[in-house]
Design a protein around this motif. Structure first.
Motif, mmCIF file in Angstrom:
data_model
loop_
_atom_site.group_PDB
_atom_site.id
_atom_site.type_symbol
_atom_site.label_atom_id
_atom_site.label_comp_id
_atom_site.label_asym_id
_atom_site.label_seq_id
_atom_site.Cartn_x
_atom_site.Cartn_y
_atom_site.Cartn_z
ATOM 1 N N ASP A 1 32.175 47.608 -53.017
ATOM 2 C CA ASP A 1 31.223 46.810 -52.236
ATOM 3 C C ASP A 1 32.005 45.886 -51.308
ATOM 4 O OD1 ASP A 1 28.995 45.598 -51.240
ATOM 5 O OD2 ASP A 1 28.602 44.358 -53.022
ATOM 6 N N TYR A 2 32.600 46.455 -50.281
ATOM 7 C CA TYR A 2 33.404 45.701 -49.323
ATOM 8 C C TYR A 2 32.647 45.535 -48.015
ATOM 9 C CZ TYR A 2 37.794 46.499 -51.982
ATOM 10 O OH TYR A 2 38.784 46.531 -52.922
ATOM 11 N N LYS A 3 32.883 44.404 -47.395
ATOM 12 C CA LYS A 3 32.533 44.240 -45.986
ATOM 13 C C LYS A 3 33.790 44.575 -45.180
ATOM 14 C CE LYS A 3 29.092 40.636 -46.859
ATOM 15 N NZ LYS A 3 27.976 41.596 -46.727
ATOM 16 N N ASP A 4 33.649 44.672 -43.868
ATOM 17 C CA ASP A 4 34.803 45.019 -43.030
ATOM 18 C C ASP A 4 35.968 44.063 -43.258
ATOM 19 O OD1 ASP A 4 33.307 47.076 -41.993
ATOM 20 O OD2 ASP A 4 32.866 46.079 -40.086
ATOM 21 N N GLU A 5 35.657 42.768 -43.339
ATOM 22 C CA GLU A 5 36.728 41.777 -43.494
ATOM 23 C C GLU A 5 37.387 41.860 -44.872
ATOM 24 O OE1 GLU A 5 32.707 39.535 -43.577
ATOM 25 O OE2 GLU A 5 33.665 41.197 -42.469
ATOM 26 N N ASP A 6 36.618 42.270 -45.900
ATOM 27 C CA ASP A 6 37.212 42.445 -47.232
ATOM 28 C C ASP A 6 38.220 43.596 -47.209
ATOM 29 O OD1 ASP A 6 35.513 40.462 -48.274
ATOM 30 O OD2 ASP A 6 33.929 41.920 -48.664
ATOM 31 N N PHE A 7 37.826 44.675 -46.575
ATOM 32 C CA PHE A 7 38.722 45.830 -46.485
ATOM 33 C C PHE A 7 39.956 45.484 -45.656
ATOM 34 C CE2 PHE A 7 39.734 50.000 -44.314
ATOM 35 C CZ PHE A 7 40.433 50.514 -45.396
ATOM 36 N N ALA A 8 39.779 44.695 -44.611
ATOM 37 C CA ALA A 8 40.923 44.273 -43.794
ATOM 38 C C ALA A 8 41.934 43.495 -44.633
ATOM 39 C CB ALA A 8 40.452 43.436 -42.608
ATOM 40 N N GLU A 9 41.444 42.687 -45.582
ATOM 41 C CA GLU A 9 42.346 41.947 -46.466
ATOM 42 C C GLU A 9 43.121 42.903 -47.374
ATOM 43 O OE1 GLU A 9 43.307 38.746 -46.839
ATOM 44 O OE2 GLU A 9 42.279 38.404 -44.918
ATOM 45 N N VAL A 10 42.439 43.956 -47.843
ATOM 46 C CA VAL A 10 43.110 44.960 -48.673
ATOM 47 C C VAL A 10 44.228 45.641 -47.875
ATOM 48 C CG1 VAL A 10 42.805 47.172 -49.875
ATOM 49 C CG2 VAL A 10 41.082 45.369 -50.121
ATOM 50 N N VAL A 11 43.919 45.993 -46.644
ATOM 51 C CA VAL A 11 44.925 46.629 -45.787
ATOM 52 C C VAL A 11 46.083 45.667 -45.538
ATOM 53 C CG1 VAL A 11 45.377 47.708 -43.555
ATOM 54 C CG2 VAL A 11 43.168 48.075 -44.681
ATOM 55 N N LEU A 12 45.774 44.411 -45.262
ATOM 56 C CA LEU A 12 46.818 43.420 -44.986
ATOM 57 C C LEU A 12 47.739 43.251 -46.189
ATOM 58 C CD1 LEU A 12 48.083 41.251 -43.197
ATOM 59 C CD2 LEU A 12 46.349 39.640 -44.037
ATOM 60 N N ARG B 1 37.340 49.084 -40.169
ATOM 61 C CA ARG B 1 35.947 49.149 -40.600
ATOM 62 C C ARG B 1 35.887 49.737 -42.008
ATOM 63 N NH1 ARG B 1 36.155 46.882 -36.466
ATOM 64 N NH2 ARG B 1 34.865 47.140 -34.579
ATOM 65 N N PHE B 2 34.755 49.484 -42.689
ATOM 66 C CA PHE B 2 34.571 50.017 -44.039
ATOM 67 C C PHE B 2 33.152 50.535 -44.206
ATOM 68 C CE2 PHE B 2 33.620 49.842 -48.588
ATOM 69 C CZ PHE B 2 34.730 50.503 -49.104
ATOM 70 N N VAL B 3 33.032 51.696 -44.856
ATOM 71 C CA VAL B 3 31.730 52.275 -45.161
ATOM 72 C C VAL B 3 31.643 52.472 -46.672
ATOM 73 C CG1 VAL B 3 30.196 54.251 -44.865
ATOM 74 C CG2 VAL B 3 31.562 53.431 -42.922
ATOM 75 N N GLN B 4 30.627 51.886 -47.274
ATOM 76 C CA GLN B 4 30.456 51.999 -48.722
ATOM 77 C C GLN B 4 29.587 53.207 -49.064
ATOM 78 O OE1 GLN B 4 28.109 48.955 -50.537
ATOM 79 N NE2 GLN B 4 28.727 49.457 -52.629
#
Length: 520
Positions: free
Chosen positions: A71-82, A106-109
Motif C-alpha cells: 500500500d504505497y503512494k508514489d512518494e513512499d515508493f520513491a523513498e524505497v528507491v532512494l 510512480r507506483f501502482v498497487q
C-alpha cells in the motif's frame, strides 16, 4: 567559420567515427518492474537505473514504475528507491540526479489477478507519456517467479500494454519490450512452452532474457581477447588446447533461499544458462560483425555442436554440501538448512563433460562445474594447453611445471592470467610455473559498470547482443536434460565437506583422463 564544428555535416566520416565512440543514450522511455519489492529489484535494478542516470545515459524524462501489493503512494515508493540507491549504487550519490529521477517515479498497487490494477497501470503510463514525454516506449521487467508469467502476460495483453498503438503517418512507432529473469523453464519441454507463451504476447525481437553474466565486462572481454589479438588464433584449437575448464564457485550456502532452490539445483541454476553461454563465447568462430544476430548465429552453432561425453556416470558429478568449515566459521550442511527437506536430492554441486564437435575443437573436452560452499568465490574460464611434446630437461628439473594455461577471471578479481614455465634463477636449469597477470582494476582508471547497468541500457536501446534468444535457451536444455534424467534415476547426491572443492567423484571424473581440476 573559426571555431565552428566541422563534423556537423551529415555523412561526414569524422563525425561517424566520433559517434561510434560516444556513449549510447537511451531515448524517451519508462520501465515497469513487477516484483519491485524483491531483493533483485532493491539490490540490482534500482541501483543500476540510478547509476545509468548518474552517467547521463538515461533521458531526462525517464520514468520508473513499480507494481506490487504494498500500500504505497508514489512518494513512499520513491523513498524505497532512494534507500536502495544509497545502499547499493556503484556511483556517488548526487542530489540533483536523484531529484530529476524521482520526478518520474510512480507506483501502482495491485495483484497480478487484479484487472483494475492493470487498468490503472495503463492509465499511469499514458499520463507519463504526457507528463514525462516517454513517447509510448515502455519496458516491462518480470522480476517474478515463472509461474506468475502467464497471468502478467495475459493482463498486459488484455490492457493493450504489450502492443503500442499506431501513432499515425510520419510519426515514429513506439516500442514495447519485456525482460525475463531466469530460470527459462526447468527442462526442454517447459522452456518451449514458456517461449511460446511469451511470444504469443511479445514478438521474439522484443523479448530480452536476462543472463547477468553476459553483462560482465570480463565476459565481453573474451570477444576482444579472441578476435582483436592475432597471437591467440593459431593456438585456439585442438592442435594446442588440451581441455577447457569453466568454473563458477560460491563460498556461501543457501541460507533463506531453500524454497526457491530445492528442486532446481546447481545444474539448472547455473550450467544451463551461465556456463553454457561462457562455453559458447569461448568456442565460437569469429562473427562477420558484432551485429547482435551475427553473434547469436555463432553461439547457436557451438550449442548445436555440443555433445555430452558418455557414460554419464563417469563424465558427470553431483554433490550436496555437508557441514564443515568455511574459513574460520563452522557451517551446517544443506539438509540442516532451515526450510530444506532432509530427504532432498537437490544437488549443490554439478559438473559435466562436453565435446564441441567442430573442426576447431574435435577431441577437446570442456569441463563445466559449479557449486556452493566451495573453497572460495570465483568464476573463471581456463584454457589449458597441451604439454610440450619433448622436454630436454631432467624430470627433477621440471617437477613443479604444470600445463600452460590462459585464465579469464570473470569475478571477483576481474582480469586475465597467463601461466607458463620459466627458469628459476640459479646455476641449474630448473623450470617452474609463473603467472603473468592483467587486472582490470590496475589497468584502467574507470571502474567497470555493473552487469545490470549494461543489460538494462542495451534493452532500452533495443540492442539484443547479450540476451539469449529462444533457440539458445532450447539448445541449452537439450544438452542438459539427459544429465538431469540420469541423475533422477540415481540415488542421493554425494556429500562433500563445506569449504572444500566438491565431491570426490568430481576429481575422479577428470582423473580418468589423467587431468585434474584447477584450484583457483
Amino acid at each position: 567559420m573559426a571555431g565552428q564544428e566541422t563534423t556537423a555535416v551529415p555523412g561526414n566520416p569524422l563525425r561517424d567515427e566520433r559517434d561510434k565512440r560516444l556513449p549510447r543514450i537511451a531515448g524517451p522511455c519508462s520501465m515497469v518492474i513487477f516484483g519491485v519489492t524483491g531483493d533483485l529489484s532493491r539490490k540490482k535494478l534500482m541501483p543500476a537505473i540510478y547509476d545509468l542516470a548518474n552517467r547521463g545515459l538515461l533521458p531526462p524524462g525517464f520514468a520508473l514504475v513499480g507494481f506490487a501489493r504494498r500500500d504505497y503512494k508514489d512518494e513512499d515508493f520513491a523513498e524505497v528507491v532512494l534507500d536502495a540507491v544509497k545502499a547499493h549504487s556503484r556511483t556517488p550519490f548526487r542530489q540533483e540526479v536523484w531529484d530529476q529521477l524521482a520526478e518520474g517515479v510512480r507506483f501502482v498497487q495491485g495483484t497480478f489477478e487484479d484487472d483494475a490494477a492493470f487498468s490503472q497501470l495503463a492509465t499511469t503510463l499514458a499520463q507519463l507519456d504526457q507528463e514525462r514525454g516517454t513517447g509510448g516506449n515502455h519496458a516491462f521487467y518480470l522480476s517474478i517467479p515463472p509461474n506468475a508469467f502467464p497471468q502478467v502476460l495475459k493482463q498486459l495483453s488484455r490492457t493493450g500494454l504489450a502492443k503500442p498503438a499506431d501513432p499515425g503517418p510520419g510519426r515514429p512507432k513506439p516500442w514495447r519490450r519485456v525482460v525475463i529473469e531466469k530460470p527459462f523453464g526447468h527442462d526442454l519441454e517447459s522452456a518451449k512452452e514458456l517461449n511460446a507463451l511469451v511470444n504469443e504476447v511479445f514478438p521474439e525481437e522484443t523479448v530480452f532474457r536476462i543472463d547477468h553474466y553476459l553483462g560482465k565486462e570480463t565476459v565481453q572481454n573474451m570477444l576482444a581477447l579472441r578476435f582483436a589479438n592475432e597471437m591467440f588464433e593459431p593456438i585456439w584449437n585442438s592442435g594446442y588446447v588440451d581441455h577447457v575448464q569453466i568454473t563458477m564457485a560460491e563460498d556461501i550456502g543457501l541460507g533463506g533461499r531453500a524454497g526457491y532452490y530445492d528442486g532446481i539445483g546447481a545444474a539448472r541454476d547455473v550450467i544451463q544458462n551461465h556456463l553454457l553461454q561462457l562455453m559458447a563465447l569461448t568456442a565460437m568462430e569469429d562473427p562477420i560483425s558484432f551485429h547482435p544476430r551475427q553473434l547469436q548465429i555463432e553461439k547457436i552453432k557451438v550449442l548445436q555442436a555440443a555433445k555430452l561425453v558418455e557414460p554419464l556416470d563417469e563424465t558427470t558429478a553431483r554433490g550436496q554440501y555437508a557441514e564443515g568449515w568455511q574459513g574460520s566459521e563452522h557451517v551446517v550442511g544443506l539438509l540442516d538448512e532451515e526450510g530444506f527437506d532432509p530427504q532432498s536430492r537437490t544437488e549443490t554441486y554439478a559438473a559435466i563433460t562436453l565435446n564441441v564437435e567442430t573442426r576447431r575443437w574435435a577431441g577437446v573436452p570442456f569441463y563445466l562445474r559449479t557449486g556452493k560452499r566451495l573453497g572460495r568465490r570465483v568464476t573463471e574460464i581456463a584454457v589449458v594447453f597441451k604439454r610440450a611434446p619433448h622436454l630436454p630437461f631432467d624430470q627433477t628439473m621440471t617437477e613443479e611445471l604444470g600445463q600452460n594455461a590462459l585464465v579469464v577471471r570473470v569475478q571477483p578479481d576481474e582480469g586475465i592470467t597467463l601461466r607458463f614455465g620459466s627458469k628459476v634463477p640459479g646455476s641449474s636449469m630448473e623450470v617452474r610455473d609463473v603467472n603473468m597477470d592483467f587486472s582490470y582494476g590496475e589497468a584502467f582508471t574507470e571502474s567497470s559498470p555493473e552487469a545490470y547497468e549494461r543489460l538494462i541500457l542495451d534493452m532500452l536501446l533495443g540492442v539484443p547482443s547479450l540476451f539469449p534468444v529462444n533457440e539458445e535457451v532450447e539448445l541449452s536444455w537439450r544438452i542438459l536434460d539427459p544429465v538431469l534424467e540420469h541423475w533422477a534415476a540415481e540415488g542421493k547426491p554425494e556429500p562433500y565437506e563445506s569449504g572444500t572443492w566438491g565431491p570426490s567423484s568430481a576429481d575422479e571424473m577428470l582423473a580418468r583422463s589423467g587431468r585434474e581440476w584447477r584450484r583457483p
